[in-house]
Design a protein around this motif. Structure first.
Motif, PDB file in Angstrom:
ATOM      1  N   MET A 133     -15.036   1.012   7.243  1.00  0.00           N
ATOM      2  CA  MET A 133     -13.661   1.096   7.654  1.00  0.00           C
ATOM      3  C   MET A 133     -12.893   1.969   6.682  1.00  0.00           C
ATOM      4  O   MET A 133     -13.380   2.279   5.607  1.00  0.00           O
ATOM      5  N   GLN A 134     -11.702   2.317   7.063  1.00  0.00           N
ATOM      6  CA  GLN A 134     -10.882   3.177   6.223  1.00  0.00           C
ATOM      7  C   GLN A 134      -9.604   2.448   5.833  1.00  0.00           C
ATOM      8  O   GLN A 134      -9.113   1.587   6.562  1.00  0.00           O
ATOM      9  N   ALA A 135      -9.077   2.777   4.679  1.00  0.00           N
ATOM     10  CA  ALA A 135      -7.776   2.304   4.221  1.00  0.00           C
ATOM     11  C   ALA A 135      -7.085   3.494   3.570  1.00  0.00           C
ATOM     12  O   ALA A 135      -7.712   4.528   3.314  1.00  0.00           O
ATOM     13  N   PHE A 136      -5.788   3.348   3.314  1.00  0.00           N
ATOM     14  CA  PHE A 136      -5.036   4.403   2.641  1.00  0.00           C
ATOM     15  C   PHE A 136      -4.533   3.865   1.309  1.00  0.00           C
ATOM     16  O   PHE A 136      -3.918   2.801   1.257  1.00  0.00           O
ATOM     17  N   VAL A 137      -4.785   4.609   0.240  1.00  0.00           N
ATOM     18  CA  VAL A 137      -4.328   4.236  -1.096  1.00  0.00           C
ATOM     19  C   VAL A 137      -3.103   5.083  -1.423  1.00  0.00           C
ATOM     20  O   VAL A 137      -3.162   6.317  -1.392  1.00  0.00           O
ATOM     21  N   ILE A 138      -2.005   4.396  -1.746  1.00  0.00           N
ATOM     22  CA  ILE A 138      -0.771   5.071  -2.140  1.00  0.00           C
ATOM     23  C   ILE A 138      -0.670   4.998  -3.659  1.00  0.00           C
ATOM     24  O   ILE A 138      -0.630   3.909  -4.228  1.00  0.00           O
ATOM     25  N   ASN A 139      -0.670   6.166  -4.295  1.00  0.00           N
ATOM     26  CA  ASN A 139      -0.560   6.237  -5.749  1.00  0.00           C
ATOM     27  C   ASN A 139       0.776   6.901  -6.078  1.00  0.00           C
ATOM     28  O   ASN A 139       0.899   8.124  -6.015  1.00  0.00           O
ATOM     29  N   PRO A 140       1.795   6.106  -6.441  1.00  0.00           N
ATOM     30  CA  PRO A 140       3.115   6.695  -6.679  1.00  0.00           C
ATOM     31  C   PRO A 140       3.210   7.499  -7.968  1.00  0.00           C
ATOM     32  O   PRO A 140       4.090   8.350  -8.088  1.00  0.00           O
ATOM     33  N   THR A 141       2.336   7.260  -8.919  1.00  0.00           N
ATOM     34  CA  THR A 141       2.354   8.033 -10.155  1.00  0.00           C
ATOM     35  C   THR A 141       1.929   9.470  -9.876  1.00  0.00           C
ATOM     36  O   THR A 141       2.522  10.424 -10.372  1.00  0.00           O
TER      37      THR A 141
END
Length: 104
Positions: free
Chosen positions: A1-9
Motif C-alpha cells: 500500500m502507499q502512504a504520503f509522508v509530509i515533512n515540514p522541515t
C-alpha cells in the motif's frame, strides 16, 4: 500500500510504500505516541505525533492540512475507516494533497 509522508522541515510530501500497519506509521513519524484526524469523509486521515507541540524539538517545521490545527514534525496521510486499527492507501492523490497542505 502507499502512504504520503509530509515533512515540514524539508517542505516535501513524498509517497512511500508500506505494508499497512500502524507500527509502520509510527516509525515514519518517529514516535510511538500518535494521534490522527480525518481530512475528509472517505476515511483518509492525517497521523501525527500526539505530543508534537509539547515535545521540545528545535528546528522542526510545521504544516496544516486544510483547516485542521497545525502540526509540528512529520505527518502521514493514510486511509483508515476504523480509527487507525487498519491502514490502507489514501484515496486522495498526491496532486490534490499538495494543494491542501500549507507549510508554516
Amino acid at each position: 500500500m502507499q502512504a504520503f509522508v509530509i515533512n515540514p522541515t524539508q517542505k516535501t510530501i513524498t509517497p512511500v510504500d508500506i505494508a499497512g500497519t500502524l507500527d509502520e506509521v509510527r516509525t515514519l513519524i518517529g514516535f510511538d505516541s500518535i494521534d490522527s484526524d480525518e481530512i475528509d469523509n472517505n476515511g483518509d486521515r492525517l497521523f501525527f505525533d500526539e505530543s508534537c507541540f509539547i515535545r521540545q524539538q528545535d528546528g522542526v517545521g510545521r504544516f496544516k492540512v486544510d483547516n485542521l490545527a497545525p502540526v509540528a514534525g512529520i505527518g502521514v496521510i493514510a486511509n483508515s475507516r476504523d480509527e487507525g486499527k487498519s491502514i490502507q492507501s489514501p484515496e486522495v492523490t498526491l496532486h490534490d494533497l499538495v494543494k491542501r497542505v500549507t507549510f508554516l
